[in-house]
Design an enzyme around this catalytic site. Structure first.
Site, PDB file in Angstrom:
ATOM      1  CG  ASP A   1      -1.853   1.106   1.342  1.00 33.15           C
ATOM      2  OD1 ASP A   1      -2.810   1.090   0.562  1.00 33.15           O
ATOM      3  OD2 ASP A   1      -1.653   2.021   2.170  1.00 33.15           O
TER       4      ASP A   1
ATOM      5  CD  GLU B   1      -2.210   2.564  -3.455  1.00 34.84           C
ATOM      6  OE1 GLU B   1      -3.370   2.893  -3.665  1.00 34.84           O
ATOM      7  OE2 GLU B   1      -1.686   2.623  -2.311  1.00 34.84           O
TER       8      GLU B   1
HETATM    9  C1  BGC Z   1      -5.470   2.527  -0.030  1.00 31.76           C
HETATM   10  C2  BGC Z   1      -6.535   3.331   0.612  1.00 31.76           C
HETATM   11  C3  BGC Z   1      -6.033   3.792   1.952  1.00 31.76           C
HETATM   12  C4  BGC Z   1      -4.692   4.512   1.845  1.00 31.76           C
HETATM   13  C5  BGC Z   1      -4.032   4.675   3.173  1.00 31.76           C
HETATM   14  C6  BGC Z   1      -4.368   3.510  -0.199  1.00 31.76           C
HETATM   15  O1  BGC Z   1      -3.952   3.992  -1.272  1.00 31.76           O
HETATM   16  O2  BGC Z   1      -5.827   1.927  -1.242  1.00 31.76           O
HETATM   17  O3  BGC Z   1      -7.735   2.623   0.728  1.00 31.76           O
HETATM   18  O4  BGC Z   1      -6.971   4.653   2.533  1.00 31.76           O
HETATM   19  O5  BGC Z   1      -3.797   3.811   1.034  1.00 31.76           O
HETATM   20  O6  BGC Z   1      -3.565   3.459   3.640  1.00 31.76           O
END
Ligand code: BGC
Length: 559
Positions: free
Chosen positions: A209, A278
């Site tokens: 993440d 991500e």
């Molecule tokens: C996740 C979100 C989350 C954020 C903070 C992201 O990009 O996909 O759902 O709120 O990270 O962890």
């Protein structure tokens, strides 16, 4: 039918061109009537996922958490939160996935923890405890204001005052999600230990993440304002969020992250586990290229570029080309998505404000699965679910409450899956669901669509099955051809072999000269939306509204 059925079970590169199904566990299936989905609920419904024909499943966080950000605020990386079940439930879920030939990718939120995590509780207790520097603490400016101008993705300053330490701590997201200090080697070691725990348990991969948020500028320099020139191609937030008003030069995407990702990769390689990171950055392609360079760091990077509101052919081409050009020199690899748990569902977001249209839902899925890269399908996308409307009183997402009414938050894409149209709560729960089932979703329930050969679900299965017969769609290179709006036309190529994909993104039929020598590829699931007609000497391709055509040079046979 998972990866082993598609011949990739023993292939260490299975992730290249793979299709990943994202499960948001709170909303997939509730097995115990508490209104919240759980791991046994997932296990019991994996047949639905396997029947789709995807390679892997990404399950959003199920770890112990106070749920301020619904699991993206982890208070114990090694524990399953009791609302989701137990470690034994996790093992059963993993075993069932493997029995079905599915790989499991779990979410790891390394960039920040919950403020309830034992590490933060200790860190905030004093300025000289053993974990005092495990988070990003900084003194106020002489006038008491925060140390930098950095902003939280969820609105407002990224700094929260703490009266015990008389210092601010950094939080890129909610104030209950303090950022870990990756400049501290002990933090890196501790996090690698948490990842190892899940490697040992047998997971096939991780979705990391917000992994470009892991380091901040150690000199705490202010971000400059965004200017028209500096505005990236794709803002990661809406224009009404002040976060969009800065160039994020110092609060994320710092070069120190590269060495950490290399250590992480060494650990994962020992287990054959895959890293999907991500990368939310206004100028993401170069960062994604660095992160996935030559197999040294992440295997693949998850792109935000098609999670936009804009969806003209020109825009989509531009996004895909920008990433492809950035990745080409480094041999990197991307993962595309058009829906996830953070953005309005594509059936509504890309509907030009109009009503949903199953022809268009099919087009978007066909496009997603034709791009170079891996693809992530979000639960319900295979059913063509539209965005749900959730009234303010029932809103759960803190991001939505902060930006209401201009932005209604992320609950509209997180409402529970409809399994059975006539059962209470669509068969999702016997209790009171944490978010309401959305009425218009009920006729689209899994059980209804499974019984209908003409349904979106049947189409999704057929499309995935056909894609498996087309190796070029999995790993071929991509090159675009000019075509007038609203047509998107590209080729997937490997050596002499090529496959052309042509999409009519508009609601009116389109006629264009058929590229010389192309013939339709047999078995394509949207064959009825594209026809070839003779016009004197010329052959014309006639695409129905939202029509899709896959062609290959005559005489070429895919194996
Ligand atoms: C996740 C979100 C989350 C954020 C903070 C992201 O990009 O996909 O759902 O709120 O990270 O962890």
């Amino acid at each position: 039918m998972g990866s082993s059925d598609s011949g990739n079970g023993g292939n260490r590169e299975w992730w290249r061109g793979a299709v990943i199904y994202q499960i948001y566990p709170r909303s997939f299936m509730d097995s115990n009537g508490d209104g919240i989905g759980d791991l046994p609920g997932i296990t019991a419904n994996l047949d639905h996922v396997a029947a789709l024909g995807v390679d892997a499943v990404w399950v959003s966080p199920f770890f112990r958490s106070p749920m301020k950000d619904f699991g993206y605020d982890v208070s114990d990386y090694r524990a399953v939160d009791p609302i989701f079940g137990t470690l034994a439930d996790f093992d059963a879920m993993l075993a069932r996935m493997h029995a079905l030939g599915l790989k499991l990718i779990i979410d790891q939120v390394l960039s920040h923890t919950s403020d309830q995590h034992a590490w933060f509780v200790e860190s905030r207790a004093s300025r000289d405890n053993p974990k005092a520097d495990w988070y990003v603490w900084a003194d106020p400016k002489p006038d008491g204001t925060p140390p930098t101008n950095w902003l939280s993705v969820f609105g407002g300053s990224a700094w929260q005052w703490d009266s015990r330490r008389r210092q601010y701590y950094l939080h890129s997201f909610l104030s209950e999600q303090p950022d870990l200090n990756f400049h501290c080697p002990a933090v890196q070691d501790a996090l690698l230990g948490e990842v190892r725990f899940w490697c040992e348990r047998g997971v096939d991969g991780f979705r990391f993440d917000a992994c470009n948020h892991q380091f901040h500028d150690a000199l705490l320099r202010d971000n400059p304002p965004a200017s028209v020139e500096s505005q990236g191609e794709v803002s990661t937030v809406r224009a009404d969020n002040p976060y969009a008003m800065q160039q994020h030069l110092y609060d994320k995407s710092q070069t120190e992250n590269l060495a950490f990702l290399e250590n992480l990769r060494r650990l994962l390689d020992g287990y054959g586990a895959v890293a999907l990171g991500e990368v939310g950055d206004e100028n993401a392609p170069p960062v994604m290229a660095q992160y996935t360079e030559l197999g040294k760091r992440l295997h693949l990077a998850y792109s935000f570029s098609l999670l936009t509101a804009e969806h003209s052919a020109k825009h989509l081409r531009h996004q895909v080309e920008a990433l492809d050009h950035a990745l080409a020199p480094t041999g990197g690899w991307g993962c595309w998505a058009v829906s996830n748990h953070d953005v309005p569902r594509v059936a509504t977001r890309w509907s030009d404000g109009g009503t949903t249209d199953t022809r268009r839902d099919r087009l978007w899925l066909a496009l997603l699965l034709a791009l170079r890269g891996s693809a992530s399908i979000y639960q319900g996308e295979e059913l063509g679910l539209p965005e749900a409307e959730v009234p303010f009183e029932l809103l759960q997402d803190p991001y939505g409450r902060a930006f209401w009414p201009e932005f209604k938050g992320r609950d509209g894409c997180r409402t529970p899956m409809p399994w059975t149209a006539d059962a209470p709560n669509g068969g999702f729960t016997t209790g009171r669901p944490w978010l309401p089932l959305y009425g218009p979703h009920l006729p689209l329930a899994v059980e209804r669509q499974a019984a209908d050969a003409g349904s979106m679900l049947a189409f999704s299965q057929a499309l995935l099955a056909w894609r498996r017969t087309q190796p070029l769609l999995r790993t071929g290179g991509i090159a675009f051809f000019d075509a007038p709006e609203p047509v998107l036309w590209f080729e997937r190529r490997d050596g002499n072999r090529s496959l052309h994909a042509i999409f009519n993104l508009g609601s009116a039929p389109v006629s264009m000269p058929l590229p010389v020598g192309l013939v339709p590829i047999a078995g394509q699931p949207l064959a009825s939306t594209a026809g070839v007609q003779a016009d004197g000497e010329k052959r014309m391709l006639v695409l129905a509204p939202y029509g899709v055509f896959f062609g290959e040079p005559a005489g070429e046979k895919q194996i």
